[in-house]
Design an enzyme around this catalytic site. Structure first.
Site, PDB file in Angstrom:
ATOM      1  N   ASP A  34      29.973 -70.104   4.918  1.00  0.00           N
ATOM      2  CA  ASP A  34      28.806 -70.039   4.028  1.00  0.00           C
ATOM      3  C   ASP A  34      28.317 -68.598   3.867  1.00  0.00           C
ATOM      4  O   ASP A  34      28.435 -67.781   4.782  1.00  0.00           O
ATOM      5  CB  ASP A  34      27.685 -70.919   4.598  1.00  0.00           C
ATOM      6  N   ASN A  73      29.029 -79.967  -3.452  1.00  0.00           N
ATOM      7  CA  ASN A  73      29.203 -78.742  -4.236  1.00  0.00           C
ATOM      8  C   ASN A  73      29.519 -78.999  -5.715  1.00  0.00           C
ATOM      9  O   ASN A  73      29.413 -78.096  -6.548  1.00  0.00           O
ATOM     10  CB  ASN A  73      30.282 -77.834  -3.618  1.00  0.00           C
ATOM     11  N   GLU A 105      30.870 -78.101  20.073  1.00  0.00           N
ATOM     12  CA  GLU A 105      29.942 -77.015  20.392  1.00  0.00           C
ATOM     13  C   GLU A 105      29.605 -76.313  19.075  1.00  0.00           C
ATOM     14  O   GLU A 105      30.498 -76.007  18.280  1.00  0.00           O
ATOM     15  CB  GLU A 105      30.598 -76.023  21.364  1.00  0.00           C
TER      16      GLU A 105
HETATM   17  C1  IPE Z   1      28.418 -75.894   2.908  1.00  0.00           C
HETATM   18  O1  IPE Z   1      27.752 -74.842   2.296  1.00  0.00           O
HETATM   19  C2  IPE Z   1      29.687 -76.219   2.172  1.00  0.00           C
HETATM   20  C3  IPE Z   1      30.741 -75.210   2.233  1.00  0.00           C
HETATM   21  C4  IPE Z   1      30.707 -74.074   2.884  1.00  0.00           C
HETATM   22  C5  IPE Z   1      31.945 -75.538   1.518  1.00  0.00           C
HETATM   23  P1  IPE Z   1      26.589 -75.101   1.214  1.00  0.00           P
HETATM   24  O2  IPE Z   1      26.118 -73.773   0.796  1.00  0.00           O
HETATM   25  O3  IPE Z   1      27.082 -76.011   0.153  1.00  0.00           O
HETATM   26  O4  IPE Z   1      25.514 -75.883   2.103  1.00  0.00           O
HETATM   27  P2  IPE Z   1      23.955 -76.073   1.866  1.00  0.00           P
HETATM   28  O5  IPE Z   1      23.751 -76.474   0.440  1.00  0.00           O
HETATM   29  O6  IPE Z   1      23.311 -74.747   2.152  1.00  0.00           O
HETATM   30  O7  IPE Z   1      23.551 -77.100   2.867  1.00  0.00           O
HETATM   31  C1  IPE Z   2      29.931 -70.950   0.589  1.00  0.00           C
HETATM   32  O1  IPE Z   2      29.151 -69.925   0.084  1.00  0.00           O
HETATM   33  C2  IPE Z   2      31.054 -71.313  -0.364  1.00  0.00           C
HETATM   34  C3  IPE Z   2      30.939 -72.647  -0.951  1.00  0.00           C
HETATM   35  C4  IPE Z   2      30.018 -73.531  -0.700  1.00  0.00           C
HETATM   36  C5  IPE Z   2      31.960 -73.014  -1.909  1.00  0.00           C
HETATM   37  P1  IPE Z   2      27.905 -70.231  -0.864  1.00  0.00           P
HETATM   38  O2  IPE Z   2      28.361 -70.197  -2.276  1.00  0.00           O
HETATM   39  O3  IPE Z   2      27.224 -71.476  -0.450  1.00  0.00           O
HETATM   40  O4  IPE Z   2      27.004 -68.974  -0.558  1.00  0.00           O
HETATM   41  P2  IPE Z   2      25.417 -68.941  -0.470  1.00  0.00           P
HETATM   42  O5  IPE Z   2      25.005 -69.939   0.572  1.00  0.00           O
HETATM   43  O6  IPE Z   2      24.893 -69.279  -1.827  1.00  0.00           O
HETATM   44  O7  IPE Z   2      25.118 -67.536  -0.054  1.00  0.00           O
HETATM   45 MG    MG Z   3      25.689 -71.856   0.830  1.00  0.00          MG
END
Ligand code: IPE
Ligand code: IPE
Ligand code: MG
Length: 250
Positions: free
Chosen positions: A21, A69, A211
């Site tokens: 993330d 997503n 963990e």
């Molecule tokens: C979790 O990240 C999903 C992936 C890394 C693929 P998100 O960015 O989608 O999670 P939330 O929305 O912050 O919970």
């Molecule tokens: C994780 O990075 C990748 C996916 C969920 C595909 P994000 O796109 O969620 O990045 P942030 O959380 O907006 O920074």
């Molecule tokens: Mg994210």
């Protein structure tokens, strides 16, 4: 009731799961498009596979796209899918060099055909490799996996000559075989980058005793040193599975 596995002092985890993330925030901080963040994130995914292999981790699952997503802007979803379709085939030489077997967790039938084909091809091409399993979690949700497991079990129940016995025999251990993780080891270490302290529907079943390790590091900034820190932290933990320290010492 017995514990999911013998209580052990943690060493090198067999199965590491990562919620990758922070791509969007990384891009925003650099005045770039979110997709640039995802592209850089894909490079870190490539790196972490090689580091995990070299460290002797047997299974690495990477959360690349959650069932939630799909609710992102269409352009971002399309961009993520086309990154998958274009970048994955380029990683085949690396996957062979590092003896990586690619597997999928999640329902890839919903992916655009180019992305789905790239994933299927990479899985087929690497099926004979045995160094490390890379489990790409695509259109994956832990709640969806559990519902699918319940449906699988219910179907068997309806077809069974002795459904009452099957119901009686259902246990935490046996239910695992109805999930999508029959061939996965339990997740030992679940890492989340990007500063959020939540699981976001990843590996819910195994989260019971994985963990957890949360770091503020944004995924595109993830490094070998970050991975090493997570592993050091993991190695210092005592996995008690409900028991006491004194019991473990015996
Ligand atoms: C979790 O990240 C999903 C992936 C890394 C693929 P998100 O960015 O989608 O999670 P939330 O929305 O912050 O919970
Ligand atoms: C994780 O990075 C990748 C996916 C969920 C595909 P994000 O796109 O969620 O990045 P942030 O959380 O907006 O920074
Ligand atoms: Mg994210």
């Amino acid at each position: 009731m017995s514990s999911p596995k013998p209580a052990l002092k943690a060493g090198i985890p067999c199965h590491v799961g990562i919620v990758m993330d922070g791509n969007g925030r990384w891009a925003k901080a650099k005045d770039k498009a979110r997709l640039d963040g995802h592209r850089e994130g894909a490079s870190r995914a490539r790196d972490v596979v090689q580091w995990a292999h070299d460290l002797g981790i047997r299974q690495l699952s990477l959360y690349a796209f959650s069932t939630e997503n799909w609710d992102r802007p269409k352009l971002e979803v399309r961009g993520l899918m086309s990154l998958l379709a274009t970048l994955l085939p380029r990683e085949l030489p690396m996957m062979h060099e590092k003896n990586v077997r690619l597997r999928v967790l999640g329902d890839i039938s919903a992916l655009p055909s180019a992305a789905r084909r790239a994933v299927e091809l990479a899985c087929t091409e690497t099926a004979g490799n045995s160094g490390i399993d890379l489990i790409l979690c695509l259109n994956y949700g832990g709640q969806q996996e559990i519902i699918a497991g319940i449906k699988h079990f219910a179907r068997q129940l309806l077809a069974d000559a002795n459904p009452e016995q099957l119901l009686q025999d259902l246990s935490v251990q046996s239910f695992r075989s109805y999930l999508w993780r029959n061939e996965l080891r339990p997740v030992d270490l679940l890492i989340r980058t990007g500063g959020e302290s939540r699981i976001s529907n990843f590996h819910l079943w195994d989260a019971a005793y994985a963990e957890l390790y949360f770091t503020d590091c944004l995924w595109p900034d993830f490094s070998f040193a970050e991975l090493d820190r997570a592993l050091q932290d993991y190695a210092s933990r005592e996995r008690r599975f409900g028991r006491t320290s004194e019991q473990l010492a015996k």
